[in-house]
Motif scaffolding. Structure first.
Motif, PDB file in Angstrom:
ATOM      1  N   GLY B  57     -25.838   3.297 -16.928  1.00 27.04           N
ATOM      2  CA  GLY B  57     -26.704   4.678 -16.395  1.00 27.04           C
ATOM      3  C   GLY B  57     -28.693   4.702 -16.950  1.00 27.04           C
ATOM      4  N   CYS B  58     -28.649   6.047 -17.358  1.00 28.79           N
ATOM      5  CA  CYS B  58     -30.605   6.083 -16.735  1.00 28.79           C
ATOM      6  C   CYS B  58     -31.080   4.809 -18.118  1.00 28.79           C
ATOM      7  CB  CYS B  58     -30.816   7.318 -16.934  1.00 28.79           C
ATOM      8  SG  CYS B  58     -31.154   7.878 -15.034  1.00 28.79           S
ATOM      9  N   TYR B 131     -24.232  13.089 -12.585  1.00 28.65           N
ATOM     10  CA  TYR B 131     -25.044  11.473 -12.639  1.00 28.65           C
ATOM     11  C   TYR B 131     -26.661  11.549 -12.311  1.00 28.65           C
ATOM     12  CZ  TYR B 131     -19.706   9.684 -12.864  1.00 28.65           C
ATOM     13  OH  TYR B 131     -18.715  10.000 -13.025  1.00 28.65           O
ATOM     14  N   MET B 133     -28.434   8.139 -13.122  1.00 30.80           N
ATOM     15  CA  MET B 133     -28.629   6.374 -12.470  1.00 30.80           C
ATOM     16  C   MET B 133     -28.758   6.735 -10.814  1.00 30.80           C
ATOM     17  SD  MET B 133     -29.344   2.786 -13.595  1.00 30.80           S
ATOM     18  CE  MET B 133     -27.523   2.110 -13.301  1.00 30.80           C
TER      19      MET B 133
HETATM   20  C1  LIG Z   1     -17.674   0.080 -12.437  1.00 27.63           C
HETATM   21  C2  LIG Z   1     -19.112   0.700 -12.142  1.00 27.63           C
HETATM   22  N1  LIG Z   1     -19.128   1.722 -11.461  1.00 27.63           N
HETATM   23  C3  LIG Z   1     -20.097   2.287 -11.430  1.00 27.63           C
HETATM   24  C4  LIG Z   1     -21.806   1.842 -11.792  1.00 27.63           C
HETATM   25  C5  LIG Z   1     -22.308   2.877 -10.563  1.00 27.63           C
HETATM   26  N2  LIG Z   1     -23.460   3.934 -11.859  1.00 27.63           N
HETATM   27  C6  LIG Z   1     -24.284   3.144 -13.013  1.00 27.63           C
HETATM   28  S1  LIG Z   1     -24.565   4.528 -13.603  1.00 27.63           S
HETATM   29  C7  LIG Z   1     -23.148   5.999 -13.319  1.00 27.63           C
HETATM   30  C8  LIG Z   1     -23.480   7.190 -13.480  1.00 27.63           C
HETATM   31  C9  LIG Z   1     -23.725   7.244 -15.085  1.00 27.63           C
HETATM   32  O1  LIG Z   1     -24.582   8.819 -15.049  1.00 27.63           O
HETATM   33  P1  LIG Z   1     -24.787   9.299 -16.051  1.00 27.63           P
HETATM   34  O2  LIG Z   1     -23.731   8.431 -17.883  1.00 27.63           O
HETATM   35  O3  LIG Z   1     -24.362  10.874 -16.796  1.00 27.63           O
HETATM   36  O4  LIG Z   1     -25.649   8.729 -17.125  1.00 27.63           O
HETATM   37  P2  LIG Z   1     -27.201   8.801 -17.182  1.00 27.63           P
HETATM   38  O5  LIG Z   1     -27.330   8.270 -15.173  1.00 27.63           O
HETATM   39  O6  LIG Z   1     -27.435  10.637 -16.038  1.00 27.63           O
HETATM   40  O7  LIG Z   1     -28.084   9.192 -18.287  1.00 27.63           O
HETATM   41  C10 LIG Z   1     -22.904   5.358 -12.347  1.00 27.63           C
HETATM   42  C11 LIG Z   1     -21.710   5.953 -11.381  1.00 27.63           C
HETATM   43  C12 LIG Z   1     -21.707   0.443 -12.290  1.00 27.63           C
HETATM   44  N3  LIG Z   1     -22.610   0.604 -12.646  1.00 27.63           N
HETATM   45  N4  LIG Z   1     -20.616   0.360 -12.775  1.00 27.63           N
END
Ligand SMILES: Cc1ncc(C[n+]2csc(CCOP(=O)(O)OP(=O)(O)O)c2C)c(N)n1
Lengths: 189, 257, 349
Positions: B57-58, B131, B133
């Motif tokens: 994530g980010c 989401y 990132m």
């Molecule tokens: C198995 C898998 N599926 C999808 C992803 C792509 N991915 C990376 S970050 C993310 C979402 C992150 O969102 P969040 O947890 O809300 O954190 P934020 O970035 O908003 O802080 C996704 C779907 C991944 N890295 N691994």
């Protein structure tokens, strides 16, 4: 020399345990042994069988298509294994429950009323040991004393109280086999 | 004439916060939450014993921003990884830092089970309703009608259900010792968040059980708002659905507040 | 130490304990369950960590965490669970932390059944999850060897900082055989210096798998490949049986190999010069050892409990210098020596 034995019956009849006792006896007697279970769909109620191999040298396959001897404790086991026994092999059948006769003139049939004998000894659960005693005697795979010794040495602590009935069962089975009653009461009529 | 200078420090970077600039967007509150955590690590004197578990994530570069040992988990698996670390290093302070996609979607099983076991870890859950990132797709916590790149007509609760309230959900598990929701949109909420972070660490340090602080956090970039509007949006739009408050504070945890 | 009659799964578990495993994380699945159950009893007794995870996904990530903290750690499963672990394996591979995974293979695909099979060969040898990495894979063919290779697995995992998979099957896992367990090793007194244990008196340690710069990532990939090459050069193990004069060379591993051994004995009795090469390391694969036998060998037969997976590696090793045949029994069907003997006879004709 290699002997492959299948011990088969309902789940709960102690076929896996009987196989283990045979394997322990073989091991303690300086033989190579393998024991491998094969369950039916249910652990209880279905057929459960163990294949035990006792051999002087290293054992290759722990499974065989044609066993040298089979112990069958119920009808489904009889149906499955009686046709597979090698010519010249031995069939120990628990005639307390096995009703079908054997049609094989080329094997030695040892009918043992294992469940009845076990009930007389006070615990139907030792029917497996009655049959095992008969097997040891009829096949001469190992001395009957080796089986008894294995029970003594390897019966788990929490089953210790069953040592005496188990020991008696093995002896009783061996005697029935020795008396050679099967000669007159062949189950193949 | 000789000038007399006296140096008086009124503020300095927490030691546990690395002296690097973060990759976060302007107005994003991830950085602020990092700083609050770093301050707590300093004040509790646990910099040498803390192990951070970063999410996907980010915040995946969390380990660059904090001066503590750290690992980065697979997406959603931070609570499992933290469990593995904590079980073999029970005297250390282990925390995860997770977004809403990470914790409430792909990692739902891992977080629920860490809480159910009463795993003695601390979880910082950053809920920005999106989401971040991957560029602003719908999150499990996106609000009804919220427009995202994967819900261009707004979150349709008929097909996607209502957003998941994680603090409430996890508070229902007997293993959870401390579960609260805070935010960081003004001085008052930041102060409360600051306190909760400390309590959440202390709950772990005293071996009381699972502790989680949920933060309502901003994502100006993906919400398509400026930073000030984003903070306003947390207060006006998010908070009514996700009320701030204490959802589970066990008796022992109460004494650690 | 005297020999004991041991179930394969228990022998693996106890060998791991004696090799000093500090933590076990797993999820029940037949035909592996006795391994987990043994751990459940013994590990807490010894003050070590046992945890039944909520899934194999969680289990492998717990293993990952404990390994990052420098603990000697393992998990075990069967095909369906190993599939779920692929994600974690990938992260572990790039992190270069030592981990031991046991796969007690069963019939598949899908839920399949619980009979012995070797259908996970490709899954365990060709990749550690997504990306571009592999594990060392060891294939025991007896209960004794299952115990021995488990000990070796920890040594190799730590020597190379890699994943080592012990790939058994339902037969090795479920059968009992006399085996001698190694003596109890003491647990390591300290954690390795790369482990995340709290940055006390040193700079922080970080274990991550994100490298946004392709050049950096490429360099890491080449480093992993160089390690694999070193493993290929140093760690190949195989067992040769009656190959000196063999005209028919059989290549088989694990349970299939021990069944084949009986068939070879029977073939020899009938005057057929058959011999066997049994890969003990499926990765690194004993390609050179196979190649070295090809001067005399006229025919190669691969016996495996699948529809033909290792046969690809054998063909690469043979490079067309001899015909390569396959006898496969997939889906949990276990061949008996007689049928392998029939195949050997048919090849001679
Ligand atoms: C198995 C898998 N599926 C999808 C992803 C792509 N991915 C990376 S970050 C993310 C979402 C992150 O969102 P969040 O947890 O809300 O954190 P934020 O970035 O908003 O802080 C996704 C779907 C991944 N890295 N691994």
């Amino acid at each position: 020399m290699q002997q492959a034995i299948v011990i088969s019956g309902f789940g709960g009849q102690g076929t896996l345990f009987a196989g283990m006792v045979l394997a322990y006896a073989g091991m303690d007697h300086g033989k190579h042994v393998t024991w491998i279970p094969s369950y039916g769909p249910e652990m209880r109620g279905g057929t459960a069988n163990a294949t035990v191999i006792v051999r002087d040298e290293e054992i290759g396959s722990p499974v065989v298509r044609y066993p040298d001897a089979a112990v069958v404790l119920n009808n489904p086991s009889m149906e499955k294994y009686e046709p597979l026994i090698k010519a010249g092999g031995v069939l120990v059948a628990n005639i307390s429950l096995v009703s079908a006769p054997s049609h094989r003139p080329d094997i030695t049939c040892v009918p043992v009323p294992a469940s009845d004998v076990a009930t007389q000894l006070g615990d139907v659960r030792v029917a497996n040991m009655v049959a095992l005693g008969a097997l040891a005697k009829a096949t001469k795979i190992l001395p009957v004393e080796a089986i008894v010794q294995a029970l003594q040495d390897h019966l788990p602590e929490r089953k210790r109280y069953l040592l005496e009935p188990n020991r008696q069962a093995v002896q009783e089975g061996a005697q029935i086999a020795e008396r050679g009653e099967w000669a007159s009461q062949r189950i193949s009529e | 004439m000789k000038q007399q200078w006296e140096e008086r420090v009124v503020y300095q970077r927490p030691r546990a916060l690395a002296s690097v600039s973060t990759g976060y967007c302007p107005g994003c509150t991830h950085g602020l939450i990092h700083k609050l955590i770093a301050e707590a690590i300093d004040d509790l004197g646990i910099q040498e014993t803390t192990i951070a578990v970063a999410p996907v994530g980010c915040a995946l570069f969390l380990t660059d921003y904090l001066e503590v040992d750290g690992v980065m988990a697979a997406h959603g698996r931070a609570p499992a990884m933290a469990t593995g670390i904590k079980r073999v290093e029970p005297d250390k302070v282990v925390f995860t830092y997770q977004g809403d996609g990470d914790l409430a979607s792909i990692g739902m099983a891992e977080i629920v089970w860490a809480a159910a076991r009463g795993e003695n870890i601390t979880v910082f859950f950053v809920n920005n309703a999106i989401y971040g990132m991957t560029g602003g797709q719908m999150a499990p916590t996106s609000l009804p009608g919220q427009i995202t790149t994967s819900s261009p007509r707004g979150r349709d609760v008929e097909t996607m259900g209502m957003p998941v309230r994680m603090a409430e959900l996890l508070a229902g598990l007997p293993g959870a010792a401390y579960v609260v929701r805070r935010s960081v949109y003004d001085a008052r909420t930041i102060k409360a968040a600051r306190q909760a972070i400390r309590t959440a660490f202390r709950v772990q340090m005293e071996g009381v059980g699972f502790a989680l602080v949920e933060f309502l956090s901003s994502c100006p970039t993906n919400w398509r708002l400026n930073p000030a509007q984003a903070l306003e949006w947390i207060k006006e739009d998010m908070e009514p659905y996700y009320p701030l408050g204490d959802y589970k504070v066990s008796d022992i945890a109460k004494q650690l507040q | 130490m005297a020999k004991e009659l041991l179930v394969g799964n228990v022998a693996i578990a106890e060998a791991a304990i004696r090799a000093g495993v500090e933590a076990f994380f797993g999820y029940p699945i037949t035909p592996q369950t006795e391994l987990l159950e043994h751990m459940a009893g013994r590990m807490p007794e010894l003050g070590r960590v046992f945890l039944q995870a909520e899934s194999e996904v969680a289990a492998i990530n717990m293993v990952y965490g404990a390994a990052c903290a420098g603990a000697r750690v393992m998990t075990s499963s069967s095909g369906p669970g190993i599939s779920l672990m692929q994600e974690g394996l990938s992260y572990i591979a790039i992190s270069e932390v030592p981990v031991v995974v046991v796969d007690v293979m069963r019939g598949g695909p899908g839920l399949g059944n619980i009979q012995p099979a070797q259908g996970d060969y490709n899954q365990v040898t060709k990749t550690a999850g997504h990306g571009d990495s592999r594990s060392i894979v060891l294939a025991p063919s007896s209960v004794q060897e299952a115990a021995d290779l488990t000990g070796l697995a920890f040594d190799l995992a730590e020597k190379y900082r890699t994943i080592v998979i012990v790939a058994g099957d339902g037969m090795i896992g479920q059968m009992m055989e006399p085996a001698e367990l190694p003596p109890m090793k003491s647990l390591p007194a300290t954690r390795p210096d790369w482990a995340v244990t709290g940055a006390k008196g040193r700079l922080k340690n970080v274990i991550t798998s994100v490298f946004l710069d392709a050049e950096v990532m490429e360099a890491i990939n080449w480093r992993l490949k160089a390690k694999l090459d070193r493993i290929q050069a140093e760690e190949v193990r195989c067992e040769l049986t009656l190959v000196d004069d063999a005209e028919i060379l059989i290549v088989a591993f694990g349970s299939a190999a021990r069944i084949t051994k009986t068939a070879i004995r029977e073939a020899r009795e009938q005057g057929i010069r058959a011999g066997m090469l049994r890969p003990i390391t499926l990765l690194p694969f004993p390609s050179t050892a196979i190649e070295e036998l090809l001067d005399r060998v006229q025919t190669v037969l691969v016996v495996e409990m699948n529809t033909g997976q290792m046969v690809d590696d054998v063909r690469l090793a043979v490079q067309g210098r001899a015909p390569v045949h396959l006898y496969g029994r997939p889906g949990g069907s276990v061949p008996v020596p007689d049928e392998i003997l029939d195949v050997i006879m048919s090849l001679r004709a």
